[in-house]
Design a protein around this motif. Sequence first.
Motif, PDB file in Angstrom:
ATOM      1  N   LEU A 128      34.232  41.331  37.866  1.00  0.00           N
ATOM      2  CA  LEU A 128      33.711  39.953  37.664  1.00  0.00           C
ATOM      3  C   LEU A 128      33.031  39.317  38.510  1.00  0.00           C
ATOM      4  O   LEU A 128      33.020  39.506  39.868  1.00  0.00           O
ATOM      5  CB  LEU A 128      34.939  38.734  37.141  1.00  0.00           C
ATOM      6  N   ARG A 129      31.765  38.691  38.122  1.00  0.00           N
ATOM      7  CA  ARG A 129      30.867  37.921  39.248  1.00  0.00           C
ATOM      8  C   ARG A 129      31.501  36.195  39.605  1.00  0.00           C
ATOM      9  O   ARG A 129      32.889  36.221  38.905  1.00  0.00           O
ATOM     10  CB  ARG A 129      29.858  37.517  38.636  1.00  0.00           C
ATOM     11  N   LYS A 130      31.351  35.896  40.695  1.00  0.00           N
ATOM     12  CA  LYS A 130      32.288  34.720  41.287  1.00  0.00           C
ATOM     13  C   LYS A 130      32.224  33.530  39.989  1.00  0.00           C
ATOM     14  O   LYS A 130      33.250  33.107  39.733  1.00  0.00           O
ATOM     15  CB  LYS A 130      31.221  34.109  42.182  1.00  0.00           C
ATOM     16  N   ASP A 131      30.987  33.536  39.265  1.00  0.00           N
ATOM     17  CA  ASP A 131      31.142  32.396  38.253  1.00  0.00           C
ATOM     18  C   ASP A 131      32.000  32.844  37.131  1.00  0.00           C
ATOM     19  O   ASP A 131      32.796  32.021  36.346  1.00  0.00           O
ATOM     20  CB  ASP A 131      29.693  32.230  37.720  1.00  0.00           C
ATOM     21  N   GLU A 132      32.110  34.049  36.764  1.00  0.00           N
ATOM     22  CA  GLU A 132      33.019  34.650  35.685  1.00  0.00           C
ATOM     23  C   GLU A 132      34.541  34.400  36.229  1.00  0.00           C
ATOM     24  O   GLU A 132      35.472  34.073  35.146  1.00  0.00           O
ATOM     25  CB  GLU A 132      32.715  36.172  35.489  1.00  0.00           C
ATOM     26  N   LEU A 133      34.877  34.729  37.503  1.00  0.00           N
ATOM     27  CA  LEU A 133      36.130  34.458  38.051  1.00  0.00           C
ATOM     28  C   LEU A 133      36.513  33.066  37.939  1.00  0.00           C
ATOM     29  O   LEU A 133      37.570  32.735  37.521  1.00  0.00           O
ATOM     30  CB  LEU A 133      36.252  34.955  39.454  1.00  0.00           C
ATOM     31  N   ALA A 186      35.358  30.793  35.719  1.00  0.00           N
ATOM     32  CA  ALA A 186      35.622  30.354  34.123  1.00  0.00           C
ATOM     33  C   ALA A 186      36.838  31.026  33.781  1.00  0.00           C
ATOM     34  O   ALA A 186      37.666  30.370  33.261  1.00  0.00           O
ATOM     35  CB  ALA A 186      34.468  31.050  33.431  1.00  0.00           C
ATOM     36  N   LYS A 187      37.255  32.227  34.187  1.00  0.00           N
ATOM     37  CA  LYS A 187      38.570  32.899  33.966  1.00  0.00           C
ATOM     38  C   LYS A 187      39.743  31.909  34.370  1.00  0.00           C
ATOM     39  O   LYS A 187      40.861  31.788  33.762  1.00  0.00           O
ATOM     40  CB  LYS A 187      38.671  34.245  34.331  1.00  0.00           C
ATOM     41  N   LYS A 197      34.335  34.553  46.887  1.00  0.00           N
ATOM     42  CA  LYS A 197      34.640  35.575  45.672  1.00  0.00           C
ATOM     43  C   LYS A 197      35.893  36.358  45.723  1.00  0.00           C
ATOM     44  O   LYS A 197      36.819  36.409  45.144  1.00  0.00           O
ATOM     45  CB  LYS A 197      33.533  36.608  45.565  1.00  0.00           C
ATOM     46  N   ILE A 242      39.758  41.553  36.136  1.00  0.00           N
ATOM     47  CA  ILE A 242      39.138  40.622  37.020  1.00  0.00           C
ATOM     48  C   ILE A 242      38.289  41.607  38.002  1.00  0.00           C
ATOM     49  O   ILE A 242      37.436  40.907  38.723  1.00  0.00           O
ATOM     50  CB  ILE A 242      39.876  39.615  37.728  1.00  0.00           C
TER      51      ILE A 242
END
Length: 84
Positions: free
Chosen positions: A72-77, A79-80, A54, A69
């Motif tokens: 944000l969680r790892k999966d959201e990072l 996606a971004k 992360k 950012i």
Amino acid sequence: MSKNKRPQIKNEEQYEALKDQGYSKEKAARIANTPDEKAGKKGGKAPAYEEWTKDELYKKAQKIGLSGISKLRKDELIAKLRSH
């Protein structure tokens, strides 16, 4: 080359379509001039974002100037970064 001329675009139709979608002139030209045999192939040897920590993802997002950012969680990072 004069100021009014631009470099040759190999796929003018694709170039114009990309510009209509909001791509910059430079990026649209790079894509439109990519040879067919290289189009769509994965480049580089970097591991998939899922293999990054992360902290590594966060630093990459900061480096390319993404905002919002910090929480944000790892999966959201991931996606971004992919949608940038």
